[in-house]
Design an enzyme around this catalytic site. Sequence first.
Site, PDB file in Angstrom:
ATOM      1  N   ASP A  67     -14.162  12.772  -6.232  1.00 40.24           N
ATOM      2  CA  ASP A  67     -14.322  13.022  -7.665  1.00 40.24           C
ATOM      3  C   ASP A  67     -13.217  12.386  -8.498  1.00 40.24           C
ATOM      4  O   ASP A  67     -12.201  11.913  -7.959  1.00 40.24           O
ATOM      5  CB  ASP A  67     -14.395  14.539  -7.935  1.00 40.24           C
ATOM      6  CG  ASP A  67     -13.452  15.349  -7.056  1.00 40.24           C
ATOM      7  OD1 ASP A  67     -12.456  14.776  -6.585  1.00 40.24           O
ATOM      8  OD2 ASP A  67     -13.716  16.538  -6.845  1.00 40.24           O
ATOM      9  N   ASN A 136     -13.396  29.419  -6.365  1.00 38.79           N
ATOM     10  CA  ASN A 136     -14.763  29.927  -6.566  1.00 38.79           C
ATOM     11  C   ASN A 136     -15.738  29.340  -5.538  1.00 38.79           C
ATOM     12  O   ASN A 136     -16.944  29.474  -5.685  1.00 38.79           O
ATOM     13  CB  ASN A 136     -15.245  29.609  -7.989  1.00 38.79           C
ATOM     14  CG  ASN A 136     -15.233  28.111  -8.275  1.00 38.79           C
ATOM     15  OD1 ASN A 136     -14.973  27.313  -7.376  1.00 38.79           O
ATOM     16  ND2 ASN A 136     -15.518  27.734  -9.517  1.00 38.79           N
ATOM     17  N   HIS A 138     -16.067  26.093  -4.845  1.00 41.95           N
ATOM     18  CA  HIS A 138     -16.582  24.746  -5.130  1.00 41.95           C
ATOM     19  C   HIS A 138     -16.085  23.745  -4.096  1.00 41.95           C
ATOM     20  O   HIS A 138     -15.010  23.899  -3.523  1.00 41.95           O
ATOM     21  CB  HIS A 138     -16.284  24.292  -6.572  1.00 41.95           C
ATOM     22  CG  HIS A 138     -14.865  23.924  -6.866  1.00 41.95           C
ATOM     23  ND1 HIS A 138     -14.270  24.167  -8.095  1.00 41.95           N
ATOM     24  CD2 HIS A 138     -13.906  23.304  -6.126  1.00 41.95           C
ATOM     25  CE1 HIS A 138     -13.035  23.703  -8.089  1.00 41.95           C
ATOM     26  NE2 HIS A 138     -12.787  23.190  -6.904  1.00 41.95           N
ATOM     27  N   GLU A 143     -19.605  23.153  -8.908  1.00 42.39           N
ATOM     28  CA  GLU A 143     -19.244  24.523  -9.252  1.00 42.39           C
ATOM     29  C   GLU A 143     -20.407  25.470  -8.917  1.00 42.39           C
ATOM     30  O   GLU A 143     -21.552  25.022  -8.782  1.00 42.39           O
ATOM     31  CB  GLU A 143     -18.947  24.604 -10.758  1.00 42.39           C
ATOM     32  CG  GLU A 143     -17.836  23.659 -11.232  1.00 42.39           C
ATOM     33  CD  GLU A 143     -16.427  24.149 -10.880  1.00 42.39           C
ATOM     34  OE1 GLU A 143     -16.280  24.996  -9.978  1.00 42.39           O
ATOM     35  OE2 GLU A 143     -15.472  23.654 -11.505  1.00 42.39           O
TER      36      GLU A 143
END
Length: 246
Positions: A67, A136, A138, A143
């Site tokens: 990313d 979380n 991800h 997400e």
Amino acid sequence: MRIIKTKNYDDMSQKASAQIMAQVNLKPNAVLGLATGSTPIGTYKCIVESFKNGFVDFSEIKTVNLDEYVGLDGNNDQSYRYFMNDNLFNHVNIDKNNTNVPNGMASDTAVEADRYEDLIEEIGGVDMQVLGMGLNGHIGFNEPTKIFDKRTREVDLAPSTIEANARFFASMDDVPKTALSMGISTIMKARKILLLVSGSAKADILYQACYGDITPDVPASILQLHPDVTVIADEDALATIAKNVK
Ligand code: F6R
């Protein structure tokens, strides 16, 4: 899913670097999928150390990163291109032309996303994908959501991710709000996956990812369906698994 338990962060880094170097030595022209963030920094340090000692050769290796923030160019010290150069590429004998990070400055992010997907296919797909995991759950910047996101695309970062990553920026307002990220299908196509997790803050989400329902609410849970995943995690990160899985 194989889980390798390590004593602490340094031990995790050493064991992860050994797996990556084994891949490079096994297939000197391998395609490595790489991650940024705090988790793999120690791994990259160990690799650089081994390179200096002559144990590994990156001259034919190609890389693709997961990313990049939209709006940051590679000279910005918070960009993931800068991170990779600074932590790994500048210190080993890799040809920078063989290293790929999505272009966060692309005028059309949809075109850039397609180019990135095509590029991964053209170079033969990823042999080993290194992943970290967000608080979380991800992976990449996929997400929690209602359906698994598939392809590389521009994504909105979750407020919790912006908050978590603010530690690297002057202020929360400076954290980009979107990123280009490989999709879940892109990640799942890698032939091998190495998931690195450290610290007690991730213990509950790691348990959910490895033993909970497979759900886009915990994006890393999809890894349960991949045939060749190795999780390398320290004792702190494995605490909830140790408590609940006999
Ligand atoms: C980084 C990436 C992210 C991180 C994750 C964990 O390229 O794709 O998924 O791996 O946010 O970050 P750290 O390691 O900083 O806790």
